[in-house]
Every structure is written in C-alpha cells, then in structure tokens.
Design a protein around this motif. Structure first.
Motif, PDB file in Angstrom:
ATOM      1  N   CYS A  28       0.917  -1.118   0.021  1.00 31.61           N
ATOM      2  CA  CYS A  28       0.085  -0.038   0.170  1.00 31.61           C
ATOM      3  C   CYS A  28       0.867   1.370   0.038  1.00 31.61           C
ATOM      4  CB  CYS A  28      -0.755   0.030   1.232  1.00 31.61           C
ATOM      5  SG  CYS A  28      -0.079   0.236   2.699  1.00 31.61           S
ATOM      6  N   ARG A  29       2.162   1.015  -0.027  1.00 30.19           N
ATOM      7  CA  ARG A  29       2.985   2.392  -0.022  1.00 30.19           C
ATOM      8  C   ARG A  29       3.039   3.213   1.354  1.00 30.19           C
ATOM      9  NH1 ARG A  29       6.711   0.713  -3.443  1.00 30.19           N
ATOM     10  NH2 ARG A  29       7.280   2.923  -3.973  1.00 30.19           N
ATOM     11  N   GLU A  30       2.425   2.731   2.210  1.00 32.34           N
ATOM     12  CA  GLU A  30       2.387   3.355   3.745  1.00 32.34           C
ATOM     13  C   GLU A  30       3.607   3.216   4.359  1.00 32.34           C
ATOM     14  OE1 GLU A  30       0.036   5.665   5.037  1.00 32.34           O
ATOM     15  OE2 GLU A  30      -0.863   5.355   2.954  1.00 32.34           O
ATOM     16  N   PRO A  31       4.152   4.221   5.404  1.00 37.47           N
ATOM     17  CA  PRO A  31       5.181   3.860   6.016  1.00 37.47           C
ATOM     18  C   PRO A  31       5.058   2.477   6.969  1.00 37.47           C
ATOM     19  CG  PRO A  31       4.677   6.319   6.324  1.00 37.47           C
ATOM     20  CD  PRO A  31       3.410   5.347   5.671  1.00 37.47           C
ATOM     21  N   HIS A  34       9.989  -0.379   9.999  1.00 36.05           N
ATOM     22  CA  HIS A  34      11.128  -0.913   9.423  1.00 36.05           C
ATOM     23  C   HIS A  34      12.022   0.187   8.887  1.00 36.05           C
ATOM     24  CE1 HIS A  34       8.683  -4.501  10.330  1.00 36.05           C
ATOM     25  NE2 HIS A  34       7.962  -4.414   9.301  1.00 36.05           N
ATOM     26  N   PRO A  35      13.102  -0.123   9.002  1.00 36.49           N
ATOM     27  CA  PRO A  35      14.086   0.846   8.635  1.00 36.49           C
ATOM     28  C   PRO A  35      14.193   1.091   7.068  1.00 36.49           C
ATOM     29  CG  PRO A  35      15.559  -0.842   9.505  1.00 36.49           C
ATOM     30  CD  PRO A  35      13.989  -1.177  10.032  1.00 36.49           C
ATOM     31  N   GLU A  36      14.227   2.182   6.573  1.00 35.87           N
ATOM     32  CA  GLU A  36      14.400   2.446   4.978  1.00 35.87           C
ATOM     33  C   GLU A  36      15.452   1.392   4.500  1.00 35.87           C
ATOM     34  OE1 GLU A  36      15.175   6.398   2.876  1.00 35.87           O
ATOM     35  OE2 GLU A  36      13.193   5.931   2.355  1.00 35.87           O
ATOM     36  N   SER A  37      16.739   1.043   5.163  1.00 37.23           N
ATOM     37  CA  SER A  37      17.715   0.632   4.758  1.00 37.23           C
ATOM     38  C   SER A  37      17.618  -0.996   4.439  1.00 37.23           C
ATOM     39  CB  SER A  37      18.888   1.049   5.511  1.00 37.23           C
ATOM     40  OG  SER A  37      18.636   0.483   6.991  1.00 37.23           O
ATOM     41  N   TYR A  38      16.580  -1.501   5.256  1.00 31.52           N
ATOM     42  CA  TYR A  38      16.276  -2.899   5.015  1.00 31.52           C
ATOM     43  C   TYR A  38      15.974  -3.293   3.564  1.00 31.52           C
ATOM     44  CZ  TYR A  38      14.382  -7.501   5.789  1.00 31.52           C
ATOM     45  OH  TYR A  38      14.052  -8.937   5.842  1.00 31.52           O
ATOM     46  N   LYS A  39      16.798  -4.503   3.437  1.00 30.86           N
ATOM     47  CA  LYS A  39      16.634  -5.054   1.848  1.00 30.86           C
ATOM     48  C   LYS A  39      15.883  -6.080   1.970  1.00 30.86           C
ATOM     49  CE  LYS A  39      19.825  -2.281   0.229  1.00 30.86           C
ATOM     50  NZ  LYS A  39      19.228  -0.842   0.052  1.00 30.86           N
ATOM     51  N   GLY A  40      14.600  -5.940   1.518  1.00 32.98           N
ATOM     52  CA  GLY A  40      13.635  -7.249   1.500  1.00 32.98           C
ATOM     53  C   GLY A  40      12.029  -6.384   1.580  1.00 32.98           C
ATOM     54  N   ILE A  41      11.246  -7.646   1.757  1.00 28.92           N
ATOM     55  CA  ILE A  41       9.940  -7.158   1.726  1.00 28.92           C
ATOM     56  C   ILE A  41       9.322  -6.513   3.187  1.00 28.92           C
ATOM     57  CG2 ILE A  41       7.504  -8.129   1.481  1.00 28.92           C
ATOM     58  CD1 ILE A  41       8.760 -10.213  -0.378  1.00 28.92           C
ATOM     59  N   THR A  42       8.852  -5.480   3.083  1.00 29.72           N
ATOM     60  CA  THR A  42       8.426  -4.800   4.095  1.00 29.72           C
ATOM     61  C   THR A  42       6.994  -4.468   4.092  1.00 29.72           C
ATOM     62  OG1 THR A  42       9.071  -2.678   3.407  1.00 29.72           O
ATOM     63  CG2 THR A  42      10.646  -3.880   4.641  1.00 29.72           C
ATOM     64  N   LEU A  43       6.222  -4.657   5.033  1.00 28.15           N
ATOM     65  CA  LEU A  43       4.782  -4.548   5.053  1.00 28.15           C
ATOM     66  C   LEU A  43       4.371  -3.553   6.327  1.00 28.15           C
ATOM     67  CD1 LEU A  43       3.655  -8.216   4.590  1.00 28.15           C
ATOM     68  CD2 LEU A  43       3.833  -6.373   3.016  1.00 28.15           C
ATOM     69  N   CYS A  44       3.409  -2.734   6.025  1.00 25.95           N
ATOM     70  CA  CYS A  44       2.847  -1.917   7.132  1.00 25.95           C
ATOM     71  C   CYS A  44       2.108  -3.000   8.093  1.00 25.95           C
ATOM     72  CB  CYS A  44       1.937  -0.667   6.742  1.00 25.95           C
ATOM     73  SG  CYS A  44       0.442  -1.442   6.200  1.00 25.95           S
ATOM     74  N   PRO A  45       1.768  -2.285   9.455  1.00 25.06           N
ATOM     75  CA  PRO A  45       1.057  -3.270  10.325  1.00 25.06           C
ATOM     76  C   PRO A  45      -0.482  -3.649   9.752  1.00 25.06           C
ATOM     77  CG  PRO A  45       2.097  -1.401  11.556  1.00 25.06           C
ATOM     78  CD  PRO A  45       2.231  -1.061  10.039  1.00 25.06           C
ATOM     79  N   VAL A  46      -0.983  -2.981   9.065  1.00 28.73           N
ATOM     80  CA  VAL A  46      -2.270  -3.439   8.655  1.00 28.73           C
ATOM     81  C   VAL A  46      -2.037  -4.402   7.396  1.00 28.73           C
ATOM     82  CG1 VAL A  46      -4.400  -2.344   7.402  1.00 28.73           C
ATOM     83  CG2 VAL A  46      -3.268  -1.281   9.050  1.00 28.73           C
ATOM     84  N   GLU A  48       0.612  -6.411   6.999  1.00 24.42           N
ATOM     85  CA  GLU A  48       1.026  -7.599   7.753  1.00 24.42           C
ATOM     86  C   GLU A  48       0.091  -8.431   8.318  1.00 24.42           C
ATOM     87  OE1 GLU A  48       4.336  -8.333  11.265  1.00 24.42           O
ATOM     88  OE2 GLU A  48       4.791  -6.668   9.978  1.00 24.42           O
ATOM     89  N   TRP A  49      -0.898  -7.620   8.863  1.00 28.48           N
ATOM     90  CA  TRP A  49      -2.036  -8.311   9.499  1.00 28.48           C
ATOM     91  C   TRP A  49      -2.917  -9.307   8.878  1.00 28.48           C
ATOM     92  CZ3 TRP A  49      -7.612  -8.138   9.554  1.00 28.48           C
ATOM     93  CH2 TRP A  49      -7.975  -8.831  10.498  1.00 28.48           C
ATOM     94  N   GLN A  50      -3.264  -8.470   7.377  1.00 29.96           N
ATOM     95  CA  GLN A  50      -3.993  -8.917   6.518  1.00 29.96           C
ATOM     96  C   GLN A  50      -3.361 -10.145   5.838  1.00 29.96           C
ATOM     97  OE1 GLN A  50      -5.072  -5.426   4.306  1.00 29.96           O
ATOM     98  NE2 GLN A  50      -6.874  -4.958   5.243  1.00 29.96           N
ATOM     99  N   GLU A  51      -2.142 -10.131   5.470  1.00 30.47           N
ATOM    100  CA  GLU A  51      -1.477 -11.219   4.855  1.00 30.47           C
ATOM    101  C   GLU A  51      -1.342 -12.433   5.885  1.00 30.47           C
ATOM    102  OE1 GLU A  51       0.760 -13.003   1.961  1.00 30.47           O
ATOM    103  OE2 GLU A  51      -0.271 -11.381   2.077  1.00 30.47           O
ATOM    104  N   ALA A  52      -1.236 -12.129   7.256  1.00 30.31           N
ATOM    105  CA  ALA A  52      -0.979 -13.293   8.160  1.00 30.31           C
ATOM    106  C   ALA A  52      -2.350 -13.853   8.161  1.00 30.31           C
ATOM    107  CB  ALA A  52      -0.718 -12.604   9.687  1.00 30.31           C
ATOM    108  N   GLN A  53      -3.568 -12.990   8.278  1.00 22.67           N
ATOM    109  CA  GLN A  53      -4.888 -13.869   8.029  1.00 22.67           C
ATOM    110  C   GLN A  53      -5.083 -14.517   6.876  1.00 22.67           C
ATOM    111  OE1 GLN A  53      -7.399 -13.659  10.577  1.00 22.67           O
ATOM    112  NE2 GLN A  53      -5.629 -12.895  11.698  1.00 22.67           N
TER     113      GLN A  53
END
Length: 59
Positions: A28-31, A34-46, A48-53
């Motif tokens: 969703c492109r929301e902040p 996780h740090p911007e320098s992290y190389k890999g897939i980053t998800l916002c809390p929302v 991340e929760w939806q993906e876990a569900q």
C-alpha cells in the motif's frame, strides 16, 4: 512427516526502526515500522495483519 509440518510459514521479520526514515509497505506504500535501509519485503502493520490472516492455517 510429523503433525507439526503441515503449517510451515517463514516468520522472519525485518528489524524495527529506531526512527525515520521508514521503509514503504510493498502493498500500500504506507510507512512501515522498519528501517528504509532494510533490503527485503516490508509490510505496514495493517497489510502484515491482513497477510497473516490470508496465509493462516485453517483447520
């Protein structure tokens, strides 16, 4: 195969950021938290929760 092998999900998460700049969520492109320098897939809390569900084992 043991009974515990039916639901193996890679639960590795990027480290939390100490402060801005934050990485963008890949969905969703929301902040994220996780740090911007992290190389890999980053998800916002929302997302991340939806993906876990979505990927949770049912049974």
């Amino acid at each position: 195969m043991s009974d515990d092998d039916y639901c193996l999900i890679d639960a590795t998460r990027p480290p939390p950021a100490d402060g801005p700049p934050y990485a963008e969520c890949v969905l969703c492109r929301e902040p994220t938290e996780h740090p911007e320098s992290y190389k890999g897939i980053t998800l916002c809390p929302v997302c991340e929760w939806q993906e876990a569900q979505r990927t949770a084992c049912s049974g």
